[in-house]
Design a protein around this motif. Structure first.
Motif, PDB file in Angstrom:
ATOM      1  N   PRO A 197      42.652  28.752  47.905  1.00  0.00           N
ATOM      2  CA  PRO A 197      43.001  27.958  46.725  1.00  0.00           C
ATOM      3  C   PRO A 197      43.190  28.776  45.447  1.00  0.00           C
ATOM      4  N   LYS A 198      42.624  29.969  45.379  1.00  0.00           N
ATOM      5  CA  LYS A 198      42.719  30.787  44.173  1.00  0.00           C
ATOM      6  C   LYS A 198      43.933  31.710  44.241  1.00  0.00           C
ATOM      7  N   PRO A 199      44.564  31.973  43.082  1.00  0.00           N
ATOM      8  CA  PRO A 199      45.748  32.830  43.074  1.00  0.00           C
ATOM      9  C   PRO A 199      45.522  34.214  43.682  1.00  0.00           C
TER      10      PRO A 199
END
Length: 115
Positions: free
Chosen positions: A51-53
């Motif tokens: 979910p995190k860049p």
């Protein structure tokens, strides 16, 4: 060491074709074929896997084939991604099918939000 000693008069196997491509975006591909009929091919690219860049990983797919000493050509196709490494080939063992009651139980657990 005896284990590291040369094994007789084995000559190197010639590479008859080889291609490689590395791109600025992290994607790549390569393939080669050797004189004994061995073939290897792989390609991959960067993919958001969380979910995190910053959760980016490489996903790859490819295949390899070789000839056994008794003349049978074996081929393995594979994918390595966020689901792990998965290889397929007619010669590889496969698990037996899941029993119907287990399939139903897993579907019920998923429907109940427990999976």
């Amino acid at each position: 060491m005896a284990l590291a000693a040369p094994q007789g008069d084995k000559k190197p196997i010639e590479i008859v074709s080889s291609n490689s491509e590395m791109n600025a975006d992290g994607s790549y591909s390569f393939d080669f074929e050797s004189a004994d009929g061995t073939k290897v091919s792989e390609s991959g690219n960067q993919k958001q896997v969380g979910p995190k860049p910053e959760e980016i990983g490489t996903v790859s797919k490819g295949s390899y084939s070789f000839t056994t000493p008794d003349g049978v050509v074996l081929t393995v196709n594979w994918v390595a991604d966020e689901n792990g490494f998965q290889a397929t080939g007619d010669h590889l063992p496969t698990p037996p099918p899941m029993p119907d009651h287990v399939v139903k139980m897993l579907a019920d657990l998923k429907a109940a939000g427990l999976l």
